[in-house]
Design a protein around this motif. Sequence first.
Motif, PDB file in Angstrom:
ATOM      1  N   PRO A 185      83.660   6.686  77.457  1.00  0.00           N
ATOM      2  CA  PRO A 185      82.395   7.197  78.009  1.00  0.00           C
ATOM      3  C   PRO A 185      82.488   8.700  78.254  1.00  0.00           C
ATOM      4  N   THR A 201      80.218   0.951  77.282  1.00  0.00           N
ATOM      5  CA  THR A 201      79.867   2.164  78.010  1.00  0.00           C
ATOM      6  C   THR A 201      80.556   2.277  79.366  1.00  0.00           C
ATOM      7  N   TRP A 203      77.302  -3.847  75.187  1.00  0.00           N
ATOM      8  CA  TRP A 203      76.921  -2.490  75.624  1.00  0.00           C
ATOM      9  C   TRP A 203      77.505  -2.171  76.995  1.00  0.00           C
ATOM     10  N   LEU A 208      76.395   8.058  76.692  1.00  0.00           N
ATOM     11  CA  LEU A 208      77.096   8.756  75.621  1.00  0.00           C
ATOM     12  C   LEU A 208      76.112   9.666  74.890  1.00  0.00           C
ATOM     13  N   GLU A 233      75.468   5.162  71.851  1.00  0.00           N
ATOM     14  CA  GLU A 233      76.073   4.015  72.509  1.00  0.00           C
ATOM     15  C   GLU A 233      75.466   2.703  72.023  1.00  0.00           C
TER      16      GLU A 233
END
Length: 367
Positions: free
Chosen positions: A64, A258, A254, A115, A135
């Motif tokens: 990240p 992240t 996700w 991101l 991302e």
Amino acid sequence: MAGRLIQPRTAALVALTLLVVLLHLGLLGGVQQLLGDWAPVTPEPERIQAAFVRALQPAPPPPPMDTRPRGEEGAPGADLVKAKPGLKAPAGDLPGRLAASDTPSRQSATAPDPLSSPHALQLPETPGDYQPGIEWPLSTEMQYRLTGNFRGPIYGQARVQWLREGAHYQVHLEASIGPALAPLMTRRLSSDGMIGPDGLMPRRFDEVTGGLAGGRRQTSLLFDDGGVVLANGQRVPRTDDTQDAASQFVQLTWMFLTGRQTAQPGWLVQLPLALPRRVHTWRYVVRNDLETVDTPMGPLQAWHVDSDMVDTWGDMETEMWLAPSLQYLPVRIRIWQNRQKDANSYIDLTLKEAPLQAMPAAASAPQ
């Protein structure tokens, strides 16, 4: 005499024929009514089109970003990203399944910055003010080998598609048991919605069952502002981060990719799910250290994320193995129809070839 005998026989044959026709029409009407009860309120959205042209190869996951991205790329504008804190398990042995009354203690977590997304990877302009960043993976297709057990071993094939067009997304999980050309049973889970600062925002979910063994049935959920219409037509409240049975796979990917959730043994994640009969807070736990999953790409290290529930009320239960080297995509998925009632009936999906992804839209644009 013969003529007098033929006439009654002919009349009886005509009457019998009419009776058979009426019975068939009645049966067809009943079938149509049965199928009508399962029909969705509105037609399903058209499937997003994507050309899968490149094989995804294992690579270290990007960390990240420590700083906010330039401009508004990948950022939700002036609002900060709302991170969902992890639920850390106590030290020691891994937790067992939680009872409905158990509430894990929350731990604070720092909200990671989104991101950044280089201009070369930007997709066409998306609706609204939010522009998803790098991302979010490009459209991806994963093929799986299906094994399992239901009153004996079962075999088949499965496919998961993550489709993205700007901020519009779709997730399709399609599985079939038996020969691909004439499957005994098929099931498709589809989610359609938008990508927002806090992840996926489903608008519609469809579950379609078919195949030679059982005809065709369809169940739909419709999401609106603050609520969801269940399969029986009842509208119930929901939170903004509520997912469905298909979108949860991408949402969890996700969240781990992240850093919104932590991949470490014993880490618990709560995820509200809209299921056909209810909206239910689901709990997942990261089991053990990284596990090895054998695939045609070679052995891949993956985090084993397992459902940690006893209060499922008979809903489908899922565990998955997310590979950090493949953007935390699921390289293995196991699904039970009713794990509490029958833990011996399940399907097991294992990646059978390299995932395929679409090229960035800007890559094919004229210079």
